[in-house]
Each structure stands twice: as structure tokens, then as C-alpha cells.
Write a protein that holds these residues in place. Structure first.
Motif, PDB file in Angstrom:
ATOM      1  N   TYR A   8      33.866  53.028  34.629  1.00  0.00           N
ATOM      2  CA  TYR A   8      34.665  52.564  33.492  1.00  0.00           C
ATOM      3  C   TYR A   8      36.055  53.206  33.520  1.00  0.00           C
ATOM      4  CZ  TYR A   8      35.987  51.618  28.633  1.00  0.00           C
ATOM      5  OH  TYR A   8      36.653  51.200  27.511  1.00  0.00           O
ATOM      6  N   PHE A   9      36.093  54.497  33.796  1.00  0.00           N
ATOM      7  CA  PHE A   9      37.365  55.225  33.841  1.00  0.00           C
ATOM      8  C   PHE A   9      38.246  54.720  34.992  1.00  0.00           C
ATOM      9  CE2 PHE A   9      39.788  58.714  35.778  1.00  0.00           C
ATOM     10  CZ  PHE A   9      40.651  59.021  34.731  1.00  0.00           C
ATOM     11  N   VAL A  10      37.653  54.569  36.184  1.00  0.00           N
ATOM     12  CA  VAL A  10      38.425  54.135  37.357  1.00  0.00           C
ATOM     13  C   VAL A  10      38.935  52.711  37.183  1.00  0.00           C
ATOM     14  CG1 VAL A  10      38.291  53.600  39.821  1.00  0.00           C
ATOM     15  CG2 VAL A  10      37.297  55.725  38.944  1.00  0.00           C
ATOM     16  N   GLU A  11      38.097  51.825  36.654  1.00  0.00           N
ATOM     17  CA  GLU A  11      38.541  50.449  36.430  1.00  0.00           C
ATOM     18  C   GLU A  11      39.712  50.407  35.460  1.00  0.00           C
ATOM     19  OE1 GLU A  11      35.889  47.023  36.198  1.00  0.00           O
ATOM     20  OE2 GLU A  11      34.217  48.407  36.388  1.00  0.00           O
ATOM     21  N   GLY A  12      39.630  51.174  34.399  1.00  0.00           N
ATOM     22  CA  GLY A  12      40.728  51.209  33.434  1.00  0.00           C
ATOM     23  C   GLY A  12      42.009  51.733  34.064  1.00  0.00           C
ATOM     24  N   LEU A  13      41.866  52.767  34.876  1.00  0.00           N
ATOM     25  CA  LEU A  13      43.028  53.334  35.565  1.00  0.00           C
ATOM     26  C   LEU A  13      43.646  52.325  36.521  1.00  0.00           C
ATOM     27  CD1 LEU A  13      44.665  55.968  35.968  1.00  0.00           C
ATOM     28  CD2 LEU A  13      43.100  56.532  37.834  1.00  0.00           C
ATOM     29  N   LEU A  14      42.809  51.625  37.286  1.00  0.00           N
ATOM     30  CA  LEU A  14      43.308  50.643  38.248  1.00  0.00           C
ATOM     31  C   LEU A  14      43.979  49.461  37.550  1.00  0.00           C
ATOM     32  CD1 LEU A  14      40.350  50.579  40.808  1.00  0.00           C
ATOM     33  CD2 LEU A  14      42.649  51.492  41.185  1.00  0.00           C
ATOM     34  N   LYS A  15      43.427  49.040  36.438  1.00  0.00           N
ATOM     35  CA  LYS A  15      44.021  47.909  35.712  1.00  0.00           C
ATOM     36  C   LYS A  15      45.427  48.253  35.233  1.00  0.00           C
ATOM     37  CE  LYS A  15      39.723  45.690  34.222  1.00  0.00           C
ATOM     38  NZ  LYS A  15      38.819  45.372  33.089  1.00  0.00           N
ATOM     39  N   GLY A  16      45.625  49.527  34.875  1.00  0.00           N
ATOM     40  CA  GLY A  16      46.942  49.936  34.396  1.00  0.00           C
ATOM     41  C   GLY A  16      47.929  50.241  35.502  1.00  0.00           C
ATOM     42  N   THR A  17      47.432  50.750  36.633  1.00  0.00           N
ATOM     43  CA  THR A  17      48.350  51.209  37.685  1.00  0.00           C
ATOM     44  C   THR A  17      48.481  50.250  38.862  1.00  0.00           C
ATOM     45  OG1 THR A  17      46.549  52.437  38.767  1.00  0.00           O
ATOM     46  CG2 THR A  17      47.891  53.626  37.143  1.00  0.00           C
ATOM     47  N   VAL A  18      47.512  49.340  39.034  1.00  0.00           N
ATOM     48  CA  VAL A  18      47.556  48.414  40.167  1.00  0.00           C
ATOM     49  C   VAL A  18      47.637  46.962  39.703  1.00  0.00           C
ATOM     50  CG1 VAL A  18      46.372  47.606  42.248  1.00  0.00           C
ATOM     51  CG2 VAL A  18      46.292  50.031  41.631  1.00  0.00           C
ATOM     52  N   GLN A 194      39.533  36.946  36.003  1.00  0.00           N
ATOM     53  CA  GLN A 194      40.889  37.501  35.940  1.00  0.00           C
ATOM     54  C   GLN A 194      40.986  38.693  34.995  1.00  0.00           C
ATOM     55  OE1 GLN A 194      43.943  34.972  34.026  1.00  0.00           O
ATOM     56  NE2 GLN A 194      42.310  33.492  33.661  1.00  0.00           N
ATOM     57  N   LYS A 195      40.095  38.808  34.033  1.00  0.00           N
ATOM     58  CA  LYS A 195      40.099  39.964  33.145  1.00  0.00           C
ATOM     59  C   LYS A 195      39.168  41.073  33.639  1.00  0.00           C
ATOM     60  CE  LYS A 195      41.348  37.560  28.871  1.00  0.00           C
ATOM     61  NZ  LYS A 195      40.952  37.265  27.457  1.00  0.00           N
ATOM     62  N   HIS A 196      38.352  40.761  34.629  1.00  0.00           N
ATOM     63  CA  HIS A 196      37.355  41.716  35.107  1.00  0.00           C
ATOM     64  C   HIS A 196      37.781  42.436  36.386  1.00  0.00           C
ATOM     65  CE1 HIS A 196      34.755  40.063  32.067  1.00  0.00           C
ATOM     66  NE2 HIS A 196      34.769  38.864  32.625  1.00  0.00           N
ATOM     67  N   ASP A 197      38.552  41.757  37.230  1.00  0.00           N
ATOM     68  CA  ASP A 197      38.977  42.377  38.490  1.00  0.00           C
ATOM     69  C   ASP A 197      39.975  43.488  38.184  1.00  0.00           C
ATOM     70  OD1 ASP A 197      40.018  42.980  41.066  1.00  0.00           O
ATOM     71  OD2 ASP A 197      39.514  40.969  41.747  1.00  0.00           O
ATOM     72  N   ALA A 198      39.711  44.670  38.714  1.00  0.00           N
ATOM     73  CA  ALA A 198      40.523  45.842  38.388  1.00  0.00           C
ATOM     74  C   ALA A 198      41.834  45.906  39.160  1.00  0.00           C
ATOM     75  CB  ALA A 198      39.721  47.119  38.642  1.00  0.00           C
ATOM     76  N   VAL A 199      41.973  45.164  40.256  1.00  0.00           N
ATOM     77  CA  VAL A 199      43.173  45.327  41.088  1.00  0.00           C
ATOM     78  C   VAL A 199      43.943  44.044  41.350  1.00  0.00           C
ATOM     79  CG1 VAL A 199      42.181  47.331  42.256  1.00  0.00           C
ATOM     80  CG2 VAL A 199      41.899  45.078  43.280  1.00  0.00           C
ATOM     81  N   MET A 200      43.328  42.890  41.168  1.00  0.00           N
ATOM     82  CA  MET A 200      43.968  41.627  41.568  1.00  0.00           C
ATOM     83  C   MET A 200      44.277  40.762  40.349  1.00  0.00           C
ATOM     84  SD  MET A 200      44.945  39.818  44.233  1.00  0.00           S
ATOM     85  CE  MET A 200      44.030  40.340  45.678  1.00  0.00           C
TER      86      MET A 200
END
Length: 306
Positions: A8-18, A194-200
Motif C-alpha cells: 500500500y505504501f509503495v503503490e502510493g509512493l509510485l503513484k505520486g512520483t512516477v 487506470q486508477k489501479h496501476d501505480a506507474v503507468m
């Protein structure tokens, strides 16, 4: 940290930074610098690995090899990045992990990117790199084409060209990871993930397609650029891997279905709860380790069948 909370933490971080930066209209030059910086989070483990400069015709590459080589097979790898991003540096840690797990060398090609080089010029350069590799003495039966994202598109498109031409022997197999194969973006997962993928993001894919096909006469549904619209008959075995949250999940699923129809041997692996190119995060997530081991198992079977 509990696995659920860590994810959960990593996905949130990736959504914001990638993912968020990928929705902005940033130039490829800026995005490449950003990608190079982000890629430094992946731990580069050089244990039992040798990295050397390599050349295929006019293109540079890296040959990443295990210290103990027990098979003549080699992976020709095309990195992802939507045809416009990615580099030897961005994927070096992942390729080292792949080589260590599979126990065979990988030649990681630094192929020309869009928009500086668009289709079909980029495809021609990659085709000649393959021909150069074969002419160097590496038999096609020992070559595995592999790639992630747009690199998987490149690998599959190259193999399909070889099938059509019938003048150069085919590689022994293809490894296609989180493949980007339909440039019409009509795969359902482009919409519902589109709301679930953390990087694309869909906006990044749209911009990447524009760069790749800019000033060409090729439409997005042309089989040469969208191999999901091509005839797959005659291809060697495929290994297809994707996460259930990936924007491109249905590209992978449709490829498996088409391969079955075309009577092409295809192994399809879906990893629940994982995002686009999740396997690059194998240092932190069990699913990434599983994905890496699954690839290694596929490669081991190819060694046994040789």
C-alpha cells in the motif's frame, strides 16, 4: 512491515512520483532524466555477474553474464519505456537479476528512441542488430528475444518479421513482460486499471504513441506497430507475464488467447495485485521474486529442450 501495508505504501509512493509525472506533458528529454534518477532505487547487485560493453552494428549494448556460463543460450533484451524512454542504466539492475536467476548472459541493447528515431527506422535498426548478432556466430536456436513494455512489442514485432521473411532463422523463444502490443489502446484494462496501476497512465501511452509514429504513414492498428493485429502462426514459444493491476493486462491476456488460436505454445502468468513492470521490484516483493523464478524456470526448460 506487513506485506499488505508495504505494498500500500509503495503503490502510493509510485503513484505520486512516477504515475503522476507521466500525466504531465513533459518533454522526452526531461522524462529520460527523471527515469534515470528513479531507476536508482533498484538495488544493483553485481554478485557473480560480469558487465561489459558490447556492440551490434552501429548500436551499443551491455553484455551482462553470469561468472559461470553453462549454456550457449543468450537473451537479447529490449528495455521498455514507451518507445521514448529507458536506457541501459534504467534497466541494468533488473537485467542483472534476470541473468543471475536464469544463469545465461543477456545482451541489453541501447536501441534508438522516439521522437528522434521513429518507426520504421527504429525497427530497421533493431532488425539489423539481430542479423549482426547471428552473423557474429550466435545461432538463432540459442537466442531468446525478451523485453518489457514497448520492448516486448519490439521483440514480438521482430520475431513476426522473421516469420514473414523466412530468410533468417527464428530465435528459440520470446519472453514478453507487461507487453505493450495494441497501440489503438482498445484493451479494456487501459480503461479499468487506470486508477489501479501505480506507474503507468493512459496519457503517457498516448504521448508515447505520438512520438513513435510521428511523421509516418503507419496507423496505430497496423500489425507492424500493433502486433496483436498480426498473424502469430509460426512463432516460437512465448512466455507472457503481467500484473493484474497493469494498464496493459489485457494486451497480455489477448496475446495468450491469440497464440492459442494460432497454435503457438504460450505460457501466461498473471500476478494478482501487481502493477506494470512489478518484476523490477523483486528486491522488495515476493510476487516479484516469484515472477523472476518463473522466468528462470521457462529458460531452464529451453535449455533442456535444446
Amino acid at each position: 512491515m506487513h506485506e499488505m501495508w508495504k505494498q500500500y505504501f509503495v503503490e502510493g509512493l509510485l503513484k505520486g512520483t512516477v504515475r503522476y509525472p507521466s500525466t504531465r506533458r513533459l518533454s522526452p528529454k526531461i522524462m529520460r532524466i527523471f527515469t534515470e534518477q528513479v531507476s536508482q532505487i533498484f538495488p544493483l547487485n553485481k554478485e557473480q555477474i560480469h558487465i561489459a560493453d558490447y556492440a551490434l552494428g552501429s548500436m551499443t549494448a551491455e553484455k551482462i553474464s553470469p561468472l559461470a556460463i553453462t549454456s550457449p543460450k543468450v537473451i537479447l533484451y529490449f528495455h521498455g519505456g514507451g518507445f521514448c524512454l529507458g536506457s541501459l542504466k534504467s534497466h541494468r539492475a533488473w537485467i542483472c537479476d534476470l541473468v543471475r536467476a536464469s544463469k545465461i548472459p543477456a545482451i541489453h541493447l541501447d536501441y534508438p528512441l522516439a521522437p528522434e528515431t521513429t518507426f520504421p527506422e527504429s525497427a530497421e535498426a533493431i532488425y539489423h542488430a539481430y542479423i549482426t548478432l547471428v552473423e557474429s556466430g550466435i545461432e538463432p536456436k540459442n537466442i531468446i528475444l525478451a523485453g518489457d513494455d514497448s520492448g516486448a512489442n519490439i521483440a514480438l514485432s521482430l520475431a513476426l518479421r522473421l516469420v514473414r521473411q523466412k530468410t533468417t532463422a527464428l530465435p528459440c523463444a520470446l519472453i514478453l513482460l507487461s507487453p505493450f502490443l495494441d497501440l489503438t489502446l482498445t484493451s479494456g484494462s487501459v480503461r479499468y486499471n487506470q486508477k489501479h496501476d501505480a506507474v503507468m497512465s493512459p496519457k503517457f501511452l498516448q504521448q508515447a504513441i505520438h512520438y513513435y509514429l510521428d511523421h509516418t504513414n503507419y496507423e496505430v492498428d497496423n500489425p507492424r506497430v500493433s502486433p496483436l493485429f498480426d498473424d502469430l502462426r509460426g512463432l516460437p514459444p512465448l512466455f507472457i507475464q503481467v500484473g493484474s493491476k497493469s494498464l496493459l493486462m489485457d494486451d497480455a491476456k489477448r496475446l495468450k488467447e491469440m497464440a492459442d488460436t494460432a497454435e503457438v505454445e504460450a505460457t501466461y502468468k498473471l500476478y494478482t495485485g501487481m502493477w506494470h513492470n512489478f518484476f523490477m521490484f523483486n528486491a522488495w516483493f515476493e510476487e516479484g521474486q516469484t515472477a523472476l523464478h518463473d522466468i528462470a524456470h521457462f529458460v531452464e526448460q529451453l535449455k533442456e529442450d535444446a
